[in-house]
Each structure stands twice: as structure tokens, then as C-alpha cells.
Motif scaffolding. Structure first.
Motif, short mmCIF file in Angstrom:
data_model
loop_
_atom_site.label_atom_id
_atom_site.label_comp_id
_atom_site.label_asym_id
_atom_site.label_seq_id
_atom_site.Cartn_x
_atom_site.Cartn_y
_atom_site.Cartn_z
N ILE A 23 0.85 -1.20 0.00
CA ILE A 23 0.00 0.00 0.00
C ILE A 23 0.88 1.25 0.00
O ILE A 23 0.62 2.21 -0.72
CB ILE A 23 -0.96 -0.01 1.21
CG1 ILE A 23 -2.00 -1.11 1.02
CG2 ILE A 23 -1.62 1.35 1.40
CD1 ILE A 23 -2.79 -1.45 2.28
N LEU A 24 1.94 1.22 0.80
CA LEU A 24 2.87 2.36 0.84
C LEU A 24 3.56 2.53 -0.51
O LEU A 24 3.71 3.66 -0.99
CB LEU A 24 3.90 2.16 1.95
CG LEU A 24 4.85 3.32 2.19
CD1 LEU A 24 4.09 4.57 2.61
CD2 LEU A 24 5.88 2.94 3.25
N ASN A 25 3.96 1.44 -1.13
CA ASN A 25 4.55 1.53 -2.47
C ASN A 25 3.57 2.14 -3.46
O ASN A 25 3.95 2.96 -4.30
CB ASN A 25 5.00 0.15 -2.97
CG ASN A 25 6.29 -0.30 -2.33
OD1 ASN A 25 7.10 0.52 -1.90
ND2 ASN A 25 6.49 -1.60 -2.27
N GLN A 26 2.31 1.74 -3.38
CA GLN A 26 1.28 2.31 -4.26
C GLN A 26 1.16 3.82 -4.02
O GLN A 26 1.09 4.59 -4.97
CB GLN A 26 -0.06 1.62 -3.97
CG GLN A 26 -1.20 2.13 -4.81
CD GLN A 26 -2.52 1.46 -4.44
OE1 GLN A 26 -2.59 0.61 -3.56
NE2 GLN A 26 -3.57 1.87 -5.12
N TYR A 27 1.16 4.22 -2.75
CA TYR A 27 1.08 5.64 -2.42
C TYR A 27 2.26 6.41 -3.03
O TYR A 27 2.08 7.46 -3.65
CB TYR A 27 1.04 5.84 -0.90
CG TYR A 27 1.02 7.29 -0.51
CD1 TYR A 27 -0.18 7.99 -0.47
CD2 TYR A 27 2.19 7.96 -0.20
CE1 TYR A 27 -0.20 9.34 -0.13
CE2 TYR A 27 2.17 9.30 0.14
CZ TYR A 27 0.97 9.98 0.17
OH TYR A 27 0.96 11.32 0.50
N PHE A 28 3.46 5.87 -2.87
CA PHE A 28 4.64 6.56 -3.40
C PHE A 28 4.66 6.60 -4.93
O PHE A 28 5.11 7.58 -5.52
CB PHE A 28 5.94 5.96 -2.86
CG PHE A 28 6.25 6.39 -1.46
CD1 PHE A 28 6.22 7.72 -1.10
CD2 PHE A 28 6.56 5.45 -0.49
CE1 PHE A 28 6.50 8.14 0.19
CE2 PHE A 28 6.85 5.85 0.80
CZ PHE A 28 6.82 7.19 1.15
N ARG A 29 4.16 5.55 -5.58
CA ARG A 29 4.06 5.59 -7.05
C ARG A 29 3.13 6.74 -7.48
O ARG A 29 3.44 7.49 -8.40
CB ARG A 29 3.56 4.25 -7.59
CG ARG A 29 4.62 3.17 -7.63
CD ARG A 29 4.18 1.93 -8.40
NE ARG A 29 3.04 1.26 -7.80
CZ ARG A 29 3.11 0.31 -6.86
NH1 ARG A 29 4.30 -0.08 -6.41
NH2 ARG A 29 2.03 -0.25 -6.39
N LEU A 30 2.02 6.88 -6.79
CA LEU A 30 1.09 7.99 -7.08
C LEU A 30 1.76 9.33 -6.80
O LEU A 30 1.63 10.28 -7.57
CB LEU A 30 -0.19 7.84 -6.26
CG LEU A 30 -1.09 6.67 -6.61
CD1 LEU A 30 -2.16 6.49 -5.55
CD2 LEU A 30 -1.71 6.88 -7.99
N TYR A 31 2.45 9.40 -5.66
CA TYR A 31 3.13 10.65 -5.28
C TYR A 31 4.12 11.08 -6.36
O TYR A 31 4.15 12.25 -6.75
CB TYR A 31 3.84 10.47 -3.93
CG TYR A 31 4.66 11.67 -3.55
CD1 TYR A 31 4.08 12.73 -2.89
CD2 TYR A 31 6.01 11.75 -3.89
CE1 TYR A 31 4.83 13.85 -2.55
CE2 TYR A 31 6.76 12.86 -3.57
CZ TYR A 31 6.17 13.91 -2.89
OH TYR A 31 6.91 15.02 -2.58
N PHE A 32 4.92 10.16 -6.84
CA PHE A 32 5.93 10.50 -7.85
C PHE A 32 5.29 10.89 -9.18
O PHE A 32 5.78 11.78 -9.87
CB PHE A 32 6.96 9.38 -8.02
CG PHE A 32 7.88 9.24 -6.84
CD1 PHE A 32 8.61 10.32 -6.35
CD2 PHE A 32 8.00 8.02 -6.18
CE1 PHE A 32 9.44 10.20 -5.25
CE2 PHE A 32 8.83 7.90 -5.07
CZ PHE A 32 9.55 8.99 -4.60
N ARG A 33 4.19 10.22 -9.54
CA ARG A 33 3.48 10.62 -10.76
C ARG A 33 2.95 12.04 -10.64
O ARG A 33 3.09 12.86 -11.54
CB ARG A 33 2.32 9.67 -11.04
CG ARG A 33 2.74 8.38 -11.70
CD ARG A 33 1.59 7.45 -11.99
NE ARG A 33 0.58 8.04 -12.86
CZ ARG A 33 -0.66 7.61 -12.94
NH1 ARG A 33 -1.07 6.58 -12.22
NH2 ARG A 33 -1.51 8.19 -13.76
N ALA A 34 2.33 12.35 -9.48
CA ALA A 34 1.80 13.70 -9.25
C ALA A 34 2.93 14.73 -9.24
O ALA A 34 2.81 15.80 -9.83
CB ALA A 34 1.01 13.74 -7.94
N ASP A 35 4.02 14.39 -8.59
CA ASP A 35 5.16 15.30 -8.51
C ASP A 35 5.72 15.60 -9.91
O ASP A 35 6.01 16.75 -10.23
CB ASP A 35 6.25 14.71 -7.61
CG ASP A 35 7.40 15.67 -7.40
OD1 ASP A 35 7.19 16.77 -6.84
OD2 ASP A 35 8.53 15.32 -7.82
N ASN A 36 5.85 14.58 -10.73
CA ASN A 36 6.33 14.79 -12.10
C ASN A 36 5.37 15.66 -12.90
O ASN A 36 5.81 16.54 -13.67
CB ASN A 36 6.54 13.46 -12.82
CG ASN A 36 7.80 12.76 -12.39
OD1 ASN A 36 8.75 13.39 -11.92
ND2 ASN A 36 7.83 11.46 -12.52
#
Length: 110
Positions: free
Chosen positions: A70-83
């Protein structure tokens, strides 16, 4: 130069946080994919309080394998949003720079 003159770089630096926030709000209002990513991140944090605890808490935290995913999923979303944010700010800077050069007459458009 008057005492009230503030160099452009200093003015931009002083207003950066507000400008950055405005650009992110603009992105959320104009890009549905970005808005969906941010919504999904918010839902993950709400459904799984350990994420907020990990991001803002202190001390030791242990995660189960499921929580880790779940944390990995959150970070994948975070990095997509950040980009997406960085890309938006980059192109917004080009647009603002072009508008400024046009305004000061650095080149002529027909």
C-alpha cells in the motif's frame, strides 16, 4: 534607484510559495488525471492511517507485507503527481517568460 525597488529575482523568491501553490491548484482544476491521482492519494491516507503516521510521525514503524505494498502504491502515485507538477511549472515558466519578453518589447510579434 529608489529605496522601494526590489530586484526581480528577490520579488519572485518572496512570492514563490504562493505562486507554486497557485500553479498546483491550477493543475488540479485543469487536469483530471492529476486531480484523480491526488484524490487517490488522499483516499489511501484516509483508509490507511499508517501512511500519515509514517510521513509525519517519529519513532519506529513496522509494516506488514500488505502495508508495504500500500505504501509503495502511495509513493508511485506521489511521484506521478510530482512529475506532473514539475512539468506544469516548467511549461508555465516558459509561458510566463515569453509573455514577459513580449511585454517589454524584446521581440515583435505580428
Amino acid at each position: 534607484m529608489s529605496d522601494q525597488y526590489t530586484p526581480m529575482i528577490e520579488r519572485i523568491s518572496e512570492e514563490y510559495d504562493e505562486s507554486d501553490s497557485n500553479m498546483v491548484l491550477e493543475l488540479a482544476a485543469t487536469d483530471q488525471e492529476y486531480a484523480n491521482i491526488k484524490q487517490e492519494m488522499s483516499e489511501l491516507k484516509h483508509q490507511h492511517p499508517f501512511i500519515q503516521n509514517l510521513l509525519e510521525g517519529d519513532g519506529e514503524i513496522q509494516l506488514t507485507a500488505q502495508e508495504h505494498e500500500i505504501l509503495n502504491q502511495y509513493f508511485r502515485l506521489y511521484f506521478r503527481a510530482d512529475n506532473m507538477e514539475r512539468k506544469h511549472i516548467y511549461f508555465r515558466g516558459h509561458t510566463d517568460g515569453f509573455s514577459y519578453l513580449k511585454k517589454i518589447g524584446a521581440f515583435k510579434t505580428e
